[in-house]
Design a protein around this motif. Sequence first.
Motif, short mmCIF file in Angstrom:
data_model
loop_
_atom_site.label_atom_id
_atom_site.label_comp_id
_atom_site.label_asym_id
_atom_site.label_seq_id
_atom_site.Cartn_x
_atom_site.Cartn_y
_atom_site.Cartn_z
N ILE A 14 36.24 -87.30 106.89
CA ILE A 14 36.47 -86.08 106.10
C ILE A 14 35.93 -84.86 106.86
O ILE A 14 36.57 -83.81 106.89
N ALA A 15 34.77 -85.03 107.51
CA ALA A 15 34.22 -83.90 108.28
C ALA A 15 35.20 -83.49 109.38
O ALA A 15 35.36 -82.31 109.68
N GLU A 16 35.89 -84.45 109.96
CA GLU A 16 36.78 -84.13 111.08
C GLU A 16 38.16 -83.63 110.66
O GLU A 16 38.79 -82.89 111.39
N ALA A 34 39.43 -82.77 107.12
CA ALA A 34 39.73 -82.29 105.76
C ALA A 34 40.57 -81.01 105.75
O ALA A 34 41.28 -80.74 104.77
N GLU A 35 40.50 -80.24 106.83
CA GLU A 35 41.14 -78.93 106.82
C GLU A 35 42.64 -79.02 106.52
O GLU A 35 43.36 -79.80 107.15
N ALA A 66 32.64 -90.17 105.35
CA ALA A 66 32.07 -88.85 105.62
C ALA A 66 32.52 -88.32 106.98
O ALA A 66 32.91 -87.15 107.11
N LYS A 67 32.52 -89.20 107.98
CA LYS A 67 32.90 -88.79 109.32
C LYS A 67 34.37 -88.34 109.38
O LYS A 67 34.70 -87.30 109.94
N LYS A 106 35.81 -89.37 99.11
CA LYS A 106 34.90 -89.94 100.11
C LYS A 106 34.50 -91.37 99.76
O LYS A 106 33.97 -91.63 98.68
N HIS A 147 37.36 -93.89 109.25
CA HIS A 147 37.20 -93.37 110.61
C HIS A 147 37.10 -94.55 111.58
O HIS A 147 36.04 -94.92 112.06
N THR A 187 40.22 -84.43 99.09
CA THR A 187 39.68 -85.58 99.81
C THR A 187 38.90 -86.45 98.83
O THR A 187 38.48 -85.99 97.78
#
Length: 361
Positions: free
Chosen positions: A304-306, A308-309, A301-302, A316, A274, A314
């Motif tokens: 993937i949170a934003e 991953a859809e 983490a950041k 991490k 990120h 994924t």
Amino acid sequence: EKGGYKHFMAKEIAEQPVVLGDALRHYLGEDAVNLPETLDFTGLDQLTLVACGTAFYACTVAKYWFESLAGLPCEIDVASEFRYREPPLPENSFAVFVSQSGETADTLAALRYCAEKVRKTVAVVNVATSSIARECDVALPILAGVEVGVASTKAFTCQLLVLAVMALKAGVDRGRIGPEALAAHMEALRSLPGLMNAALATSEPIVKLAERLAEAQDILFLGRGPMFPLALEGALKLKEISYIHAEGYASGELKHGPIALIDRTVPVIVMAPHDRLFDKTVSNMQEVMARHGMVLLISDAKGIAEAAEGTWATLKMPAVAEPFAPILYALPAQLLAYHTAIAKGTDVDQPRNLAKSVTVE
Ligand code: M6R
């Protein structure tokens, strides 16, 4: 001598936190980097970096560092092209030769071409007694320890570390990096062994992903900025030991051709911490998903949170200071290649047609 591992490559991947730690202790002092004073980048007009294979990809990452951290114009080339293309070299320049073995024929020939033309030649080598180390004005050992696996792993991350330390010295010498920024960069480098241990813990999910990758005919790797050369390295590692066709691309190049390859059967591995280019890489990734490509997003983490859809999977990684992410993300790239090769049953340490040291051109 494989220390309980099935292959030298597995052992050498796992050793990286330790050997990188050794190199860090050697090259980082309390509040300055430990490099010979004669390696003075002040007022230098150009840096030229030459190597082959994985060592060349280390140079390609380093180009981003020398340019952005030190404002130093930086030329890179593979040795087999460099030695024959008669490149003009500014007198007020250094030429750096990166080689695990220190015996690669083309890299040695490139060094001999430069020897009388530049202010200083610098070797970044693993084998300290090698021809390239002996013939350069300055030899910087990468301290990776003996590397047996034909697929270079720990030598790559240690090469990157030495080049990063050189880039920091260049930044300081050229007035681009002040004491505070230097301390922050050194701290970021010192945190890498711990982060690498966390990255190695992703081995288990990688085994699962690799089973699916092993069925693919073609695999693409994408990255931006200093992660672009890592995409090239990930593809090289994978094709070298699993014999699956793989290509690395700069994410932004996708729409200039390679996107034509994308369909449901093509895994696309996106290496994207990120960072400030993240959104741009994600938009390239979405173009792949719109064409039903199977995206494996490797991010923190950041990230993937934003984003991953819609991805296939994924992976991490811990968060890492922006410029040095390639040193950490090399590990999942190596592990993906290793486990894909295991799933295919190929000879990991002695892949067909390859030699550890290429001493003929
Ligand atoms: O010994 P060197 O670093 O000069 O070798 C250069 C390449 O032959 C080497 O990196 C090769 O690409 C590796 N097999 C890659 O894993």
